[in-house]
Design a protein around this motif. Structure first.
Motif, PDB file in Angstrom:
ATOM      1  N   ALA A  10     -66.616  18.127  43.060  1.00  0.00           N
ATOM      2  CA  ALA A  10     -66.523  19.304  43.924  1.00  0.00           C
ATOM      3  C   ALA A  10     -67.743  19.367  44.832  1.00  0.00           C
ATOM      4  O   ALA A  10     -68.840  18.923  44.463  1.00  0.00           O
ATOM      5  CB  ALA A  10     -66.438  20.583  43.082  1.00  0.00           C
ATOM      6  N   ILE A  11     -67.534  19.913  46.011  1.00  0.00           N
ATOM      7  CA  ILE A  11     -68.620  20.139  46.963  1.00  0.00           C
ATOM      8  C   ILE A  11     -69.048  21.595  46.823  1.00  0.00           C
ATOM      9  O   ILE A  11     -68.245  22.507  47.027  1.00  0.00           O
ATOM     10  CB  ILE A  11     -68.176  19.844  48.401  1.00  0.00           C
ATOM     11  CG1 ILE A  11     -67.750  18.377  48.536  1.00  0.00           C
ATOM     12  CG2 ILE A  11     -69.291  20.173  49.390  1.00  0.00           C
ATOM     13  CD1 ILE A  11     -67.080  18.059  49.857  1.00  0.00           C
ATOM     14  N   PRO A 394     -62.310  10.435  52.330  1.00  0.00           N
ATOM     15  CA  PRO A 394     -62.355  10.852  50.914  1.00  0.00           C
ATOM     16  C   PRO A 394     -63.435  11.908  50.732  1.00  0.00           C
ATOM     17  O   PRO A 394     -64.404  11.973  51.497  1.00  0.00           O
ATOM     18  CB  PRO A 394     -62.699   9.559  50.180  1.00  0.00           C
ATOM     19  CG  PRO A 394     -63.371   8.699  51.195  1.00  0.00           C
ATOM     20  CD  PRO A 394     -62.738   9.038  52.511  1.00  0.00           C
ATOM     21  N   LEU A 395     -63.265  12.733  49.709  1.00  0.00           N
ATOM     22  CA  LEU A 395     -64.197  13.828  49.445  1.00  0.00           C
ATOM     23  C   LEU A 395     -65.642  13.344  49.375  1.00  0.00           C
ATOM     24  O   LEU A 395     -66.565  14.020  49.842  1.00  0.00           O
ATOM     25  CB  LEU A 395     -63.801  14.522  48.133  1.00  0.00           C
ATOM     26  CG  LEU A 395     -64.382  15.903  47.866  1.00  0.00           C
ATOM     27  CD1 LEU A 395     -63.832  16.926  48.849  1.00  0.00           C
ATOM     28  CD2 LEU A 395     -64.057  16.337  46.430  1.00  0.00           C
ATOM     29  N   GLU A 396     -65.832  12.155  48.806  1.00  0.00           N
ATOM     30  CA  GLU A 396     -67.185  11.629  48.623  1.00  0.00           C
ATOM     31  C   GLU A 396     -67.904  11.411  49.953  1.00  0.00           C
ATOM     32  O   GLU A 396     -69.136  11.383  50.000  1.00  0.00           O
ATOM     33  CB  GLU A 396     -67.138  10.302  47.847  1.00  0.00           C
ATOM     34  CG  GLU A 396     -66.707  10.428  46.403  1.00  0.00           C
ATOM     35  CD  GLU A 396     -65.183  10.469  46.244  1.00  0.00           C
ATOM     36  OE1 GLU A 396     -64.716  10.479  45.092  1.00  0.00           O
ATOM     37  OE2 GLU A 396     -64.468  10.488  47.272  1.00  0.00           O
ATOM     38  N   ARG A 397     -67.148  11.282  51.037  1.00  0.00           N
ATOM     39  CA  ARG A 397     -67.766  11.029  52.351  1.00  0.00           C
ATOM     40  C   ARG A 397     -67.838  12.302  53.185  1.00  0.00           C
ATOM     41  O   ARG A 397     -67.814  12.263  54.401  1.00  0.00           O
ATOM     42  CB  ARG A 397     -66.988   9.938  53.086  1.00  0.00           C
ATOM     43  CG  ARG A 397     -67.130   8.544  52.481  1.00  0.00           C
ATOM     44  CD  ARG A 397     -66.345   7.520  53.275  1.00  0.00           C
ATOM     45  NE  ARG A 397     -66.775   7.485  54.680  1.00  0.00           N
ATOM     46  CZ  ARG A 397     -66.075   6.885  55.656  1.00  0.00           C
ATOM     47  NH1 ARG A 397     -64.930   6.284  55.369  1.00  0.00           N
ATOM     48  NH2 ARG A 397     -66.515   6.898  56.906  1.00  0.00           N
ATOM     49  N   PHE A 398     -67.977  13.442  52.516  1.00  0.00           N
ATOM     50  CA  PHE A 398     -68.008  14.714  53.245  1.00  0.00           C
ATOM     51  C   PHE A 398     -69.157  14.771  54.247  1.00  0.00           C
ATOM     52  O   PHE A 398     -69.024  15.381  55.314  1.00  0.00           O
ATOM     53  CB  PHE A 398     -68.075  15.891  52.268  1.00  0.00           C
ATOM     54  CG  PHE A 398     -69.426  16.124  51.643  1.00  0.00           C
ATOM     55  CD1 PHE A 398     -70.329  17.016  52.210  1.00  0.00           C
ATOM     56  CD2 PHE A 398     -69.804  15.453  50.484  1.00  0.00           C
ATOM     57  CE1 PHE A 398     -71.570  17.244  51.638  1.00  0.00           C
ATOM     58  CE2 PHE A 398     -71.049  15.675  49.904  1.00  0.00           C
ATOM     59  CZ  PHE A 398     -71.930  16.569  50.486  1.00  0.00           C
ATOM     60  N   GLU A 399     -70.293  14.135  53.922  1.00  0.00           N
ATOM     61  CA  GLU A 399     -71.423  14.150  54.854  1.00  0.00           C
ATOM     62  C   GLU A 399     -71.032  13.502  56.183  1.00  0.00           C
ATOM     63  O   GLU A 399     -71.439  13.970  57.258  1.00  0.00           O
ATOM     64  CB  GLU A 399     -72.634  13.426  54.255  1.00  0.00           C
ATOM     65  CG  GLU A 399     -73.305  14.168  53.109  1.00  0.00           C
ATOM     66  CD  GLU A 399     -74.205  15.318  53.586  1.00  0.00           C
ATOM     67  OE1 GLU A 399     -74.206  15.617  54.794  1.00  0.00           O
ATOM     68  OE2 GLU A 399     -74.886  15.903  52.733  1.00  0.00           O
ATOM     69  N   ASP A 400     -70.252  12.436  56.115  1.00  0.00           N
ATOM     70  CA  ASP A 400     -69.792  11.786  57.348  1.00  0.00           C
ATOM     71  C   ASP A 400     -68.939  12.748  58.176  1.00  0.00           C
ATOM     72  O   ASP A 400     -69.021  12.767  59.414  1.00  0.00           O
ATOM     73  CB  ASP A 400     -68.970  10.534  57.021  1.00  0.00           C
ATOM     74  CG  ASP A 400     -69.805   9.428  56.402  1.00  0.00           C
ATOM     75  OD1 ASP A 400     -71.041   9.464  56.553  1.00  0.00           O
ATOM     76  OD2 ASP A 400     -69.219   8.530  55.770  1.00  0.00           O
ATOM     77  N   GLY A 401     -68.117  13.541  57.481  1.00  0.00           N
ATOM     78  CA  GLY A 401     -67.274  14.505  58.180  1.00  0.00           C
ATOM     79  C   GLY A 401     -68.080  15.587  58.869  1.00  0.00           C
ATOM     80  O   GLY A 401     -67.838  15.919  60.039  1.00  0.00           O
ATOM     81  N   PHE A 402     -69.053  16.158  58.147  1.00  0.00           N
ATOM     82  CA  PHE A 402     -69.885  17.199  58.749  1.00  0.00           C
ATOM     83  C   PHE A 402     -70.738  16.629  59.884  1.00  0.00           C
ATOM     84  O   PHE A 402     -70.934  17.283  60.911  1.00  0.00           O
ATOM     85  CB  PHE A 402     -70.769  17.858  57.684  1.00  0.00           C
ATOM     86  CG  PHE A 402     -70.048  18.900  56.872  1.00  0.00           C
ATOM     87  CD1 PHE A 402     -70.054  20.226  57.264  1.00  0.00           C
ATOM     88  CD2 PHE A 402     -69.363  18.554  55.717  1.00  0.00           C
ATOM     89  CE1 PHE A 402     -69.387  21.198  56.521  1.00  0.00           C
ATOM     90  CE2 PHE A 402     -68.696  19.515  54.964  1.00  0.00           C
ATOM     91  CZ  PHE A 402     -68.704  20.842  55.376  1.00  0.00           C
ATOM     92  N   ASN A 403     -71.217  15.396  59.728  1.00  0.00           N
ATOM     93  CA  ASN A 403     -72.003  14.773  60.792  1.00  0.00           C
ATOM     94  C   ASN A 403     -71.157  14.499  62.023  1.00  0.00           C
ATOM     95  O   ASN A 403     -71.639  14.638  63.157  1.00  0.00           O
ATOM     96  CB  ASN A 403     -72.633  13.463  60.294  1.00  0.00           C
ATOM     97  CG  ASN A 403     -73.819  13.695  59.379  1.00  0.00           C
ATOM     98  OD1 ASN A 403     -74.505  14.716  59.488  1.00  0.00           O
ATOM     99  ND2 ASN A 403     -74.075  12.769  58.469  1.00  0.00           N
TER     100      ASN A 403
END
Length: 417
Positions: A10-11, A394-403
């Motif tokens: 979870a984030i 994937p959820l694990e790459r959420f930082e890429d999404g926000f960036n």
């Protein structure tokens, strides 16, 4: 005791503390899988979720969101409130509500009608196969503003302005994870294939734009849409499909950030024009702002636009709104600015006879049904064809999404557990 079998990724965001810095960023961690504890709850397996501007604000520890989350009783909250998923469990009262929804949907499906037969809601709710049938035949989303049902607004049909609203992903655990719990009465069913899952995953956001558009009759109206992010783009598409005669869109570049003039023109304005915008202007450039005002005046015979949708949350846009609105026009405000703004009400509102609407959330459930109709009538295809969904991660790459959102490369970003 937590084990691999009873935890999920979870984030999360720690609950802010008074008079302490609220550190920027979010954390991916393991948390307990939620179980049904309230007979009115439904447990949903999340298939896809979407990053919202509010999530970006939480990531950036925005002061207004810090103030909103100070009273949260838990040490952290799972962020996210836009999603599509499948029902996997439900409490006893929730099963009755779901049985009722299934009976309503059975008129459209012979196999469901066969499963239901002549059974009433109570009989159907006790069928052990109820959850499996719902899971096999429907994708779900939910209204994530959890209302009390008791206050004056709830009792007169204005749940969207409930005095005691709790928002999933802000005040209670949200959807950037594998499982989420939601009150059954907040569930919306979509039969398999009715709409693409990626679209269902951010209908919450589309609903904000639809609610804004619902505030006025757009047929034949001239419209200025201030702010060309996710909400502004959605409002553009909805205004066009609702019959607006002319649409003027603005956004503001920020040199040194991802929102450069070139990137705004290439991405946001390009999609806005696909959605039906007649003119787009980068009002951070003085010449462009002047051109915006002159173009509006020129194309409305000096009158000004009938409607302004303020979607940016930038107080400079308020100045533009009052500059281009006609006497007797309507301004609808969805963007969330910080701090205070000075407005000359006598000059800009009273003497001009302006109507101002504050827009919050979605009308429950009127906006959802309007959305369903608009999306099925071609809006969903238009959104997909325009490249509005820029990332699926994937959820694990959420930082890429926000960036991606931060640097201007992302519009709607989908996360998958």
């Amino acid at each position: 005791m937590q084990t691999e079998t009873n935890t999920m990724k979870a984030i999360i965001k720690p609950t802010p503390q008074p008079d302490k810095d609220w550190e920027k960023g979010l954390t991916l961690t393991k948390v307990p899988i939620p179980e049904i504890t309230d007979p009115r709850e439904v447990k949903i397996e999340v298939i896809a979720s979407a990053i919202c501007g509010t999530d970006v604000g939480i990531y950036n520890s925005k002061q207004s969101l810090k103030d909103e989350m100070l009273s949260n009783p838990t040490p952290y909250v799972i962020v996210g409130h836009e999603f599509a998923g499948k029902i996997v469990d439900a409490g006893s009262i929730a099963r009755k509500h779901l049985a009722g929804l299934l009976i309503e949907k059975s008129h459209e499906n012979a196999s469901l009608a066969g499963f239901i037969g002549k059974r009433n809601i109570d009989e159907l709710a006790n069928d052990p196969d109820l959850i499996n049938v719902l899971k096999e035949n429907f994708t779900v989303s939910a209204e994530m503003h959890i209302t009390c049902g008791r206050c004056h607004q709830c009792r007169i049909g204005q749940k969207h302005v409930c005095q005691n609203t709790k928002i999933k992903g802000i005040h209670e655990d949200g959807v950037f994870t594998k499982y989420v719990k939601v009150p059954a009465e907040n569930i919306i069913l979509f039969k398999n294939g009715e709409l693409p899952i990626e679209i269902i995953a951010f209908m919450d956001a589309i609903g904000n734009a639809v609610h804004t558009a619902q505030s006025v009759n757009l047929m034949g109206q001239t419209v200025a849409i201030l702010g060309c992010g996710v909400q502004g783009l959605m409002a553009t598409a909805i205004a066009k499909i609702s019959g607006a005669s002319k649409i003027f869109v603005t956004d503001a570049s920020k040199p040194g950030t991802g929102a450069t003039h070139e990137k705004i023109v290439e991405k946001r304005f390009s999609i806005a024009k696909k959605f039906g915008a007649d003119h787009c202007f980068d009002v951070a450039i003085p010449e462009e702002r002047e051109k915006f005002i002159k173009t509006v005046k020129s194309e409305t015979n000096g009158t000004g636009v009938d409607v302004v949708f303020e979607m940016s949350g930038n107080y400079k846009a308020y100045q533009d709104a009052f500059e281009v609105i006609r006497m007797g026009g309507t301004i609808s405000l969805l963007g969330l600015p910080e701090g205070d703004v000075k407005i000359d009400f006598s000059k800009n509102v009273i003497f001009k006879g302006i109507t101002i609407h504050g827009i919050i959330g979605r009308k429950v459930f009127e906006t959802w049904e309007v959305m369903r109709s608009l999306l099925k009538s071609g809006l969903a295809d238009k959104i997909l064809e325009a490249g509005f969904i820029t990332h699926q991660l994937p959820l694990e790459r959420f930082e890429d999404g926000f960036n991606a959102i931060k640097n201007g490369d992302g519009l709607k970003v989908i996360l998958k557990p």
